[in-house]
Scaffold this motif. Structure first.
Motif, PDB file in Angstrom:
ATOM      1  N   ALA A   1     -41.462  36.869  -1.752  1.00 41.98           N
ATOM      2  CA  ALA A   1     -42.400  36.346  -0.750  1.00 41.98           C
ATOM      3  C   ALA A   1     -42.620  34.849  -0.965  1.00 41.98           C
ATOM      4  CB  ALA A   1     -43.724  37.105  -0.814  1.00 41.98           C
ATOM      5  N   ARG A   2     -42.786  34.449  -2.209  1.00 41.82           N
ATOM      6  CA  ARG A   2     -42.967  33.018  -2.522  1.00 41.82           C
ATOM      7  C   ARG A   2     -41.701  32.243  -2.185  1.00 41.82           C
ATOM      8  NH1 ARG A   2     -45.394  28.325  -2.390  1.00 41.82           N
ATOM      9  NH2 ARG A   2     -44.882  27.012  -4.168  1.00 41.82           N
ATOM     10  N   LYS A   3     -40.538  32.813  -2.496  1.00 46.93           N
ATOM     11  CA  LYS A   3     -39.278  32.149  -2.170  1.00 46.93           C
ATOM     12  C   LYS A   3     -39.197  31.895  -0.667  1.00 46.93           C
ATOM     13  CE  LYS A   3     -34.295  32.766  -2.024  1.00 46.93           C
ATOM     14  NZ  LYS A   3     -33.154  33.629  -2.261  1.00 46.93           N
ATOM     15  N   ALA A   4     -39.481  32.899   0.133  1.00 48.72           N
ATOM     16  CA  ALA A   4     -39.435  32.751   1.590  1.00 48.72           C
ATOM     17  C   ALA A   4     -40.412  31.678   2.069  1.00 48.72           C
ATOM     18  CB  ALA A   4     -39.717  34.087   2.262  1.00 48.72           C
ATOM     19  N   GLN A   5     -41.591  31.645   1.462  1.00 44.99           N
ATOM     20  CA  GLN A   5     -42.600  30.655   1.839  1.00 44.99           C
ATOM     21  C   GLN A   5     -42.113  29.237   1.530  1.00 44.99           C
ATOM     22  OE1 GLN A   5     -46.079  30.594  -0.697  1.00 44.99           O
ATOM     23  NE2 GLN A   5     -47.389  29.906   0.989  1.00 44.99           N
ATOM     24  N   VAL A   6     -41.539  29.039   0.351  1.00 42.63           N
ATOM     25  CA  VAL A   6     -41.051  27.713  -0.051  1.00 42.63           C
ATOM     26  C   VAL A   6     -39.950  27.248   0.893  1.00 42.63           C
ATOM     27  CG1 VAL A   6     -39.805  26.471  -1.877  1.00 42.63           C
ATOM     28  CG2 VAL A   6     -41.742  27.939  -2.469  1.00 42.63           C
ATOM     29  N   ILE A   7     -39.039  28.140   1.233  1.00 41.98           N
ATOM     30  CA  ILE A   7     -37.937  27.776   2.121  1.00 41.98           C
ATOM     31  C   ILE A   7     -38.458  27.474   3.528  1.00 41.98           C
ATOM     32  CG2 ILE A   7     -35.825  28.637   3.235  1.00 41.98           C
ATOM     33  CD1 ILE A   7     -35.357  30.187   0.536  1.00 41.98           C
TER      34      ILE A   7
ATOM     35  N   ALA B   1     -39.840  23.740   7.940  1.00 41.43           N
ATOM     36  CA  ALA B   1     -40.847  23.171   8.843  1.00 41.43           C
ATOM     37  C   ALA B   1     -41.021  21.674   8.602  1.00 41.43           C
ATOM     38  CB  ALA B   1     -42.175  23.904   8.674  1.00 41.43           C
ATOM     39  N   ASP B   2     -41.063  21.269   7.341  1.00 36.18           N
ATOM     40  CA  ASP B   2     -41.213  19.847   7.017  1.00 36.18           C
ATOM     41  C   ASP B   2     -40.009  19.060   7.529  1.00 36.18           C
ATOM     42  OD1 ASP B   2     -42.503  17.598   5.977  1.00 36.18           O
ATOM     43  OD2 ASP B   2     -41.661  17.883   3.977  1.00 36.18           O
ATOM     44  N   ALA B   3     -38.820  19.611   7.360  1.00 31.09           N
ATOM     45  CA  ALA B   3     -37.607  18.953   7.855  1.00 31.09           C
ATOM     46  C   ALA B   3     -37.666  18.798   9.375  1.00 31.09           C
ATOM     47  CB  ALA B   3     -36.371  19.738   7.443  1.00 31.09           C
ATOM     48  N   ALA B   4     -38.103  19.830  10.069  1.00 34.16           N
ATOM     49  CA  ALA B   4     -38.183  19.771  11.530  1.00 34.16           C
ATOM     50  C   ALA B   4     -39.144  18.683  11.983  1.00 34.16           C
ATOM     51  CB  ALA B   4     -38.596  21.130  12.090  1.00 34.16           C
TER      52      ALA B   4
ATOM     53  N   ALA C   1     -32.896  24.029   4.816  1.00 30.52           N
ATOM     54  CA  ALA C   1     -33.366  25.349   4.376  1.00 30.52           C
ATOM     55  C   ALA C   1     -32.317  26.010   3.481  1.00 30.52           C
ATOM     56  CB  ALA C   1     -33.688  26.231   5.577  1.00 30.52           C
ATOM     57  N   GLN C   2     -31.035  25.839   3.794  1.00 31.26           N
ATOM     58  CA  GLN C   2     -29.973  26.387   2.938  1.00 31.26           C
ATOM     59  C   GLN C   2     -29.975  25.697   1.573  1.00 31.26           C
ATOM     60  OE1 GLN C   2     -26.388  25.895   5.252  1.00 31.26           O
ATOM     61  NE2 GLN C   2     -26.551  27.956   6.089  1.00 31.26           N
ATOM     62  N   ILE C   3     -30.171  24.386   1.570  1.00 34.89           N
ATOM     63  CA  ILE C   3     -30.246  23.654   0.299  1.00 34.89           C
ATOM     64  C   ILE C   3     -31.436  24.154  -0.502  1.00 34.89           C
ATOM     65  CG2 ILE C   3     -30.723  21.389  -0.719  1.00 34.89           C
ATOM     66  CD1 ILE C   3     -29.000  20.210   1.604  1.00 34.89           C
ATOM     67  N   TRP C   4     -32.563  24.361   0.165  1.00 37.52           N
ATOM     68  CA  TRP C   4     -33.753  24.842  -0.542  1.00 37.52           C
ATOM     69  C   TRP C   4     -33.534  26.253  -1.070  1.00 37.52           C
ATOM     70  CZ3 TRP C   4     -35.012  20.094   0.392  1.00 37.52           C
ATOM     71  CH2 TRP C   4     -36.124  19.557  -0.254  1.00 37.52           C
TER      72      TRP C   4
ATOM     73  N   GLU D   1     -33.055  29.472  -5.858  1.00 37.05           N
ATOM     74  CA  GLU D   1     -32.264  30.394  -6.684  1.00 37.05           C
ATOM     75  C   GLU D   1     -31.942  29.767  -8.041  1.00 37.05           C
ATOM     76  OE1 GLU D   1     -31.398  33.625  -6.555  1.00 37.05           O
ATOM     77  OE2 GLU D   1     -32.723  33.724  -4.812  1.00 37.05           O
ATOM     78  N   SER D   2     -31.593  28.486  -8.043  1.00 39.22           N
ATOM     79  CA  SER D   2     -31.336  27.788  -9.303  1.00 39.22           C
ATOM     80  C   SER D   2     -32.604  27.727 -10.146  1.00 39.22           C
ATOM     81  CB  SER D   2     -30.815  26.371  -9.014  1.00 39.22           C
ATOM     82  OG  SER D   2     -30.682  25.650 -10.210  1.00 39.22           O
ATOM     83  N   SER D   3     -33.718  27.500  -9.508  1.00 45.48           N
ATOM     84  CA  SER D   3     -35.001  27.444 -10.217  1.00 45.48           C
ATOM     85  C   SER D   3     -35.349  28.787 -10.845  1.00 45.48           C
ATOM     86  CB  SER D   3     -36.116  27.006  -9.257  1.00 45.48           C
ATOM     87  OG  SER D   3     -35.879  25.706  -8.768  1.00 45.48           O
TER      88      SER D   3
END
Length: 102
Positions: free
Chosen positions: A56-62, A67-70, A80-83, A88-90
């Motif tokens: 759930a947190r992962k989805a929120q961060v992405i 949204a910020d990018a838009a 969003a793909q980069i995030w 996942e790396s984090s």
């Protein structure tokens, strides 16, 4: 945080563009160092290994990144793909840190 470079709108040469990109990349690395520091803190604070992954947190961060990018008129889906990769790396980093400290 970004060392003195020519503002993108003021660049008149590729040398200025490249210097700005390189300086920005170094600043991004500083921010990533800070972000991964928070992953170390999370590994230290979380009581169990199974709490490291939080979908759930992962989805929120992405979604926050998208949204910020838009809002900034940046390519939201690409970022969003980069995030997604960053998160996942984090998570992998945090799991390794959790294991190393237990």
């Amino acid at each position: 945080m970004i060392e003195h470079t020519t503002n993108p709108d003021d660049c008149r040469s590729m040398q200025q563009v490249r210097e700005g990109v390189d300086a920005t990349d170094r600043a991004l690395m500083e921010l990533l160092t800070r972000r991964y520091g928070y992953m170390r803190a999370a590994a230290r604070i979380k009581p169990s290994r199974d709490t490291v992954r939080d979908e759930a947190r992962k989805a929120q961060v992405i979604e926050n990144a998208r949204a910020d990018a838009a809002v900034r008129a940046l390519p939201a889906d690409d970022l969003a793909q980069i995030w997604d990769q960053l998160v996942e790396s984090s998570i992998a980093y945090e799991l390794a840190e959790w294991d190393a400290t237990r």
